[in-house]
Scaffold this active site. Structure first.
Site, mmCIF file in Angstrom:
data_model
loop_
_atom_site.group_PDB
_atom_site.id
_atom_site.type_symbol
_atom_site.label_atom_id
_atom_site.label_comp_id
_atom_site.label_asym_id
_atom_site.label_seq_id
_atom_site.Cartn_x
_atom_site.Cartn_y
_atom_site.Cartn_z
ATOM 1 N NE ARG A 227 -3.176 -4.519 -2.995
ATOM 2 C CZ ARG A 227 -2.247 -3.694 -1.913
ATOM 3 N NH1 ARG A 227 -2.816 -2.554 -1.817
ATOM 4 N NH2 ARG A 227 -1.432 -4.357 -0.545
ATOM 5 C CB CYS B 178 -0.734 0.004 1.118
ATOM 6 S SG CYS B 178 -1.793 -1.318 0.780
#
Length: 213
Positions: free
Chosen positions: A123, A48
């Site tokens: 995601r 991330c």
């Protein structure tokens, strides 16, 4: 419906959220501009972190396309703020776009939580146009970081398609057959099918292409 994934061509559901840049109502606060809403599994995680840096490094290019970035994960806002500070202090990158602090409500509403992959958001990427309509959706697993150049390419291609009434070939603007040309919509009747053979570059009446002006 809980966990229902909104579909391409539908209006973005109204979301009232808390972000690192204050409270916002999506999509109303972004009326008149494009935005990319993307979820990530958690703050202070390596993949991330690389994604946020990659998005930020392309932020000016998104802004040139009148497109805002909006991050999101199931973390409290103070965690987002601390993570932003860590990125700036350690990687010398200032995150300039808002990050939504979600308690799971937004993740469920947009179908971002896939039980087979745990309780965090996967995601997800939603590309939304100035009218608040969803134009594209992407889903990546937690272990695979996204390609931000592809997201940028998609926003640019969608804008060009909308403005010019054309479609984009695979890997545009570097297609293996027609390069950076775009595809002209197929003819709707016999007469137009014949005319297109002289109006455009083509392989046949149903496969016509042209350079952008």
């Amino acid at each position: 419906m809980e966990n229902r994934i909104p579909l391409i061509g539908e209006a973005m559901p109204e979301l009232k959220v808390v972000t690192t840049r204050g409270e916002k109502t999506i999509p109303n606060d972004y009326a008149g501009q494009w935005f990319v809403l993307f979820s990530h599994p958690a703050d202070f995680t390596p993949v991330c972190t690389t994604e946020f840096v990659a998005f930020q490094k392309r932020y000016d290019k998104f802004k040139e396309l009148n497109c805002e970035l909006i991050g999101m994960s199931i973390d409290q806002v103070f965690a987002h703020i601390k993570w932003e500070q860590w990125i700036e202090e350690n990687l010398d990158v200032e995150i300039q776009f808002p990050i939504i602090a979600d308690d799971g409500t937004v993740g469920k509403q947009l179908g971002m939580i896939h039980p087979g992959k745990g309780s965090n958001t996967v995601r997800a990427v939603f590309i939304v146009d100035p009218n608040g309509m969803i134009r594209a959706i992407l889903y990546y697993p937690q272990e695979l970081g996204r390609n931000m150049d592809e997201v940028l390419r998609m926003v640019k291609a969608l804008q060009i398609s909308e403005k010019n009434g054309v479609a984009m070939p695979a890997n545009w603007p570097e297609n293996e057959i027609i390069g950076d040309s775009v595809i002209v919509p197929p003819a709707s009747d016999v007469e137009n099918a014949k005319k297109r053979l002289t109006e455009y570059d083509n392989f046949d009446w149903w496969f016509c292409h042209k350079k952008l002006d």
